[in-house]
Every structure is written in C-alpha cells, then in structure tokens.
Design a protein around this motif. Structure first.
Motif, PDB file in Angstrom:
ATOM      1  N   ASN A 149     -27.913  22.384  11.653  1.00 29.63           N
ATOM      2  CA  ASN A 149     -28.056  21.558  12.772  1.00 29.63           C
ATOM      3  C   ASN A 149     -26.910  20.511  12.919  1.00 29.63           C
ATOM      4  O   ASN A 149     -26.424  19.990  12.294  1.00 29.63           O
ATOM      5  N   LEU A 150     -26.360  20.768  14.163  1.00 26.43           N
ATOM      6  CA  LEU A 150     -25.087  20.256  14.619  1.00 26.43           C
ATOM      7  C   LEU A 150     -25.253  18.900  15.368  1.00 26.43           C
ATOM      8  O   LEU A 150     -24.376  18.330  16.115  1.00 26.43           O
ATOM      9  N   GLY A 151     -26.668  18.727  15.913  1.00 27.25           N
ATOM     10  CA  GLY A 151     -26.955  17.588  16.551  1.00 27.25           C
ATOM     11  C   GLY A 151     -26.474  16.054  16.175  1.00 27.25           C
ATOM     12  O   GLY A 151     -26.606  15.870  14.914  1.00 27.25           O
ATOM     13  N   VAL A 152     -25.865  15.415  17.184  1.00 23.81           N
ATOM     14  CA  VAL A 152     -25.387  14.144  16.722  1.00 23.81           C
ATOM     15  C   VAL A 152     -25.864  13.069  18.062  1.00 23.81           C
ATOM     16  O   VAL A 152     -25.629  13.412  19.011  1.00 23.81           O
ATOM     17  N   ASP A 153     -26.289  11.878  17.698  1.00 19.19           N
ATOM     18  CA  ASP A 153     -26.610  10.985  18.656  1.00 19.19           C
ATOM     19  C   ASP A 153     -25.603  10.856  19.753  1.00 19.19           C
ATOM     20  O   ASP A 153     -24.269  10.561  19.115  1.00 19.19           O
ATOM     21  N   GLY A 154     -25.657  11.096  20.922  1.00 17.79           N
ATOM     22  CA  GLY A 154     -24.590  10.669  21.868  1.00 17.79           C
ATOM     23  C   GLY A 154     -23.749  11.990  22.351  1.00 17.79           C
ATOM     24  O   GLY A 154     -22.830  11.764  22.992  1.00 17.79           O
ATOM     25  N   PHE A 155     -24.129  13.245  21.593  1.00 17.53           N
ATOM     26  CA  PHE A 155     -23.245  14.377  21.677  1.00 17.53           C
ATOM     27  C   PHE A 155     -23.935  14.998  22.889  1.00 17.53           C
ATOM     28  O   PHE A 155     -24.773  15.230  23.116  1.00 17.53           O
ATOM     29  N   GLY A 156     -22.696  15.366  23.754  1.00 13.36           N
ATOM     30  CA  GLY A 156     -23.159  16.256  25.075  1.00 13.36           C
ATOM     31  C   GLY A 156     -22.707  17.477  24.644  1.00 13.36           C
ATOM     32  O   GLY A 156     -22.490  18.118  23.344  1.00 13.36           O
ATOM     33  N   ALA A 157     -22.558  18.588  25.506  1.00  7.53           N
ATOM     34  CA  ALA A 157     -22.059  19.699  25.299  1.00  7.53           C
ATOM     35  C   ALA A 157     -20.552  19.850  24.896  1.00  7.53           C
ATOM     36  O   ALA A 157     -20.222  20.663  23.856  1.00  7.53           O
ATOM     37  N   ILE A 158     -19.724  19.005  25.236  1.00  5.54           N
ATOM     38  CA  ILE A 158     -18.439  18.789  24.848  1.00  5.54           C
ATOM     39  C   ILE A 158     -18.295  18.742  23.023  1.00  5.54           C
ATOM     40  O   ILE A 158     -17.833  19.551  22.631  1.00  5.54           O
ATOM     41  N   GLY A 159     -18.859  17.655  22.792  1.00  2.00           N
ATOM     42  CA  GLY A 159     -18.985  17.576  21.280  1.00  2.00           C
ATOM     43  C   GLY A 159     -19.698  18.734  20.544  1.00  2.00           C
ATOM     44  O   GLY A 159     -18.933  19.090  19.417  1.00  2.00           O
ATOM     45  N   ALA A 160     -20.928  19.354  20.867  1.00  2.00           N
ATOM     46  CA  ALA A 160     -21.652  20.109  20.295  1.00  2.00           C
ATOM     47  C   ALA A 160     -20.820  21.447  20.162  1.00  2.00           C
ATOM     48  O   ALA A 160     -20.820  21.943  19.194  1.00  2.00           O
ATOM     49  N   THR A 161     -20.483  21.954  21.239  1.00  3.90           N
ATOM     50  CA  THR A 161     -19.880  23.249  21.183  1.00  3.90           C
ATOM     51  C   THR A 161     -18.319  23.265  20.414  1.00  3.90           C
ATOM     52  O   THR A 161     -18.103  24.126  19.783  1.00  3.90           O
ATOM     53  N   ALA A 162     -17.611  21.969  20.511  1.00  2.00           N
ATOM     54  CA  ALA A 162     -16.552  21.780  19.870  1.00  2.00           C
ATOM     55  C   ALA A 162     -16.665  21.978  18.388  1.00  2.00           C
ATOM     56  O   ALA A 162     -16.051  22.599  17.548  1.00  2.00           O
ATOM     57  N   LYS A 163     -17.836  21.206  17.929  1.00  2.00           N
ATOM     58  CA  LYS A 163     -18.006  21.325  16.439  1.00  2.00           C
ATOM     59  C   LYS A 163     -18.516  22.601  15.996  1.00  2.00           C
ATOM     60  O   LYS A 163     -18.304  23.187  14.819  1.00  2.00           O
ATOM     61  N   SER A 164     -19.243  23.308  16.804  1.00  2.00           N
ATOM     62  CA  SER A 164     -19.952  24.640  16.549  1.00  2.00           C
ATOM     63  C   SER A 164     -18.469  25.486  16.302  1.00  2.00           C
ATOM     64  O   SER A 164     -18.567  26.420  15.346  1.00  2.00           O
ATOM     65  N   GLY A 212     -33.155  14.987  16.045  1.00  2.00           N
ATOM     66  CA  GLY A 212     -34.468  14.695  15.364  1.00  2.00           C
ATOM     67  C   GLY A 212     -34.543  13.169  15.592  1.00  2.00           C
ATOM     68  O   GLY A 212     -35.255  12.623  14.409  1.00  2.00           O
ATOM     69  N   TRP A 213     -33.884  12.459  16.467  1.00  2.00           N
ATOM     70  CA  TRP A 213     -34.106  10.938  16.549  1.00  2.00           C
ATOM     71  C   TRP A 213     -35.459  10.354  16.461  1.00  2.00           C
ATOM     72  O   TRP A 213     -36.248  11.142  17.098  1.00  2.00           O
ATOM     73  N   GLY A 214     -35.731   9.514  15.571  1.00  2.18           N
ATOM     74  CA  GLY A 214     -37.065   8.852  15.477  1.00  2.18           C
ATOM     75  C   GLY A 214     -38.121   9.701  14.576  1.00  2.18           C
ATOM     76  O   GLY A 214     -39.128   8.919  14.203  1.00  2.18           O
ATOM     77  N   VAL A 215     -37.685  10.741  13.874  1.00  3.52           N
ATOM     78  CA  VAL A 215     -38.401  11.305  12.727  1.00  3.52           C
ATOM     79  C   VAL A 215     -37.698  11.276  11.532  1.00  3.52           C
ATOM     80  O   VAL A 215     -36.112  11.267  11.738  1.00  3.52           O
ATOM     81  N   ASP A 216     -37.918  11.658  10.399  1.00  2.00           N
ATOM     82  CA  ASP A 216     -37.352  12.185   9.190  1.00  2.00           C
ATOM     83  C   ASP A 216     -36.600  13.387   9.475  1.00  2.00           C
ATOM     84  O   ASP A 216     -36.991  14.193  10.215  1.00  2.00           O
ATOM     85  N   ALA A 217     -35.520  13.420   8.584  1.00  2.00           N
ATOM     86  CA  ALA A 217     -34.665  14.730   8.899  1.00  2.00           C
ATOM     87  C   ALA A 217     -35.402  15.958   8.592  1.00  2.00           C
ATOM     88  O   ALA A 217     -35.211  16.870   9.486  1.00  2.00           O
ATOM     89  N   ALA A 218     -36.282  15.766   7.732  1.00  2.00           N
ATOM     90  CA  ALA A 218     -37.283  16.982   7.279  1.00  2.00           C
ATOM     91  C   ALA A 218     -38.159  17.161   8.342  1.00  2.00           C
ATOM     92  O   ALA A 218     -38.753  18.475   8.598  1.00  2.00           O
ATOM     93  N   ASP A 219     -38.617  16.432   9.251  1.00  2.00           N
ATOM     94  CA  ASP A 219     -39.371  16.595  10.613  1.00  2.00           C
ATOM     95  C   ASP A 219     -38.656  17.007  11.770  1.00  2.00           C
ATOM     96  O   ASP A 219     -39.525  17.157  12.871  1.00  2.00           O
ATOM     97  N   SER A 220     -37.437  17.166  11.746  1.00  2.00           N
ATOM     98  CA  SER A 220     -36.655  17.422  13.022  1.00  2.00           C
ATOM     99  C   SER A 220     -37.145  18.945  13.438  1.00  2.00           C
ATOM    100  O   SER A 220     -37.168  19.833  12.558  1.00  2.00           O
ATOM    101  N   TYR A 221     -36.726  19.260  14.605  1.00  2.00           N
ATOM    102  CA  TYR A 221     -37.228  20.532  15.108  1.00  2.00           C
ATOM    103  C   TYR A 221     -36.176  21.573  14.431  1.00  2.00           C
ATOM    104  O   TYR A 221     -36.617  22.858  14.096  1.00  2.00           O
TER     105      TYR A 221
END
Length: 229
Positions: A27-42, A2-11
C-alpha cells in the motif's frame, strides 16, 4: 490510504486478506498524493518489491494534488532543505509534532457522525458505473495524465499490469477516464454509495473499504483460488 479507518480496515489490507498466500499487497497510499507522488514511489520501490499488478485509485482532487506537487518541485534548494530538516525533526521528536497533532485534533474535534447500521452486504458489481454517454475532454496540461502515461510505459517494460479505478462521475473523473481509454490504459469507473462512506466526511467507512477490496480482487482475478503471481 484508508483515511478515516484503522490501517487493518483499509481496502489494501482487506484486499491482502483475500489473496492467495503467495501474493502480497504493498500500500503506497499517502494523504495528498496524486499520480506524481504515487507513481514515483512505486518506481523507486520496484526493484525491492517486484510487482505483477498495480492499482491506481483516481479521485477528483488528484489533479490539484499534482498541481501542488509540481509547484513544490520547483521550489529552491534551500526551501527543500528546510522542509526536509523539519520532517526529520518531527520524526525524531514528539514535541515537534505537537503543533501538527493539535491542528488535527481541532480539525476533527467533533468526530464523524455514527455510521448507519444495517447496510448489509453490497454487491461489488453495483459499485461499477455504466459507460458514460459523453466524456469530458482531458485537459492537456495536467501533470496527472503525463504521470499516468509514463507509469503505464514503466509497467509495460516490466510486464506488469496497470488498472486505474476512477472514482465518481465528477468532471475531473470523467476526464481521467477518457484519458485512460484514449491511451489504452485499463480503467473502470466506479462509485461508493453514502451508506459505505463516513458521514459528513466522505471517505470510505470500514464496510466501504471491504466493498472496494472485493471489487479490486474481482477485477484483478486474484482471489484465494488463483495461483501464481
């Protein structure tokens, strides 16, 4: 993220408001995360937050994000320790965060141009793109694709569904879409028009996040009228 909007407005936040009361969005989205970071966090959170469906939004820069993640993983132990110490300091001290705050203040000092008004409601179906006539062959050495394949297997072992939303028709995106199709991973190709993006910046504006939330809810079949997980 949700970069650029308030957290409540993120998809993801908007998607959560569309779900039945017994459903939730993590929501596990992090700026600069690709598949490695996102799937490891999940995977790390799967026991605490059992999942029924996972959505991965692929953007063209994920390939390079994962290249960097792989390079960072190869750094020495002392280098990791130093970075972890810096992160701990930033979490505990406002003063330590000042240089980073100044950096972003300077980077975004002009702010984005005003979002055009009067865009109206965009049908979510219009975000989906037709099947391309030709698809770029996926490079075999990108860690992104290995991470997605491993995550697909992880979810399958838990009876969970993986949906990959592939953003844009750039070569990187078409390669990712072809990889998913060849590997039997459910994927949809989509794009968001300029009116639903932050001008001069490119990320989704509030209306764009709302449109993507509606699209995801429809693809997951997880609207308010659906019961169960």
């Amino acid at each position: 993220m949700g970069w650029g909007v308030d957290a409540a407005d993120s998809y993801p936040a908007r998607l959560a408001r569309r779900l039945a009361p017994e459903l939730a969005v993590l929501n596990l989205g992090v700026d600069g995360f690709g598949a490695i970071g996102a799937t490891a966090k999940s995977r790390a959170l799967a026991e605490r937050y059992p999942l029924a469906q996972a959505v991965y939004l692929f953007s063209p820069n994920d390939l390079e994000d994962d290249r960097r993640a792989e390079a960072v993983a190869r750094r020495s132990g002392p280098m990791h320790a130093a970075n972890e110490a810096l992160d701990a300091l930033r979490r505990s001290s406002y003063l330590a965060g000042v240089p980073f705050a100044l950096r972003y203040r300077l980077q975004f000092r002009a702010g984005p141009a005003a979002t055009p008004g009067g865009t109206g409601r965009v049908p979510t179906e219009s975000l989906l793109l037709p099947e391309p006539a030709a698809l770029t062959a996926p490079p075999g050495d990108y860690p992104t694709f290995a991470a997605l394949g491993a995550y697909r297997d992880f979810l399958a072992s838990r009876g969970a569904r993986l949906l990959v939303l592939v953003l844009s028709t750039q070569p990187e995106s078409l390669a990712a879409y072809r990889f998913c199709r060849e590997q039997g991973i459910e994927a949809r190709l989509f794009d968001v028009p300029p009116a639903l993006r932050i001008p001069d910046e490119g990320h989704f504006n509030a209306a764009g996040n709302e449109a993507v939330a509606a699209l995801v809810a429809g693809l997951l079949g997880a609207g308010p009228d659906r019961a169960g997980r």
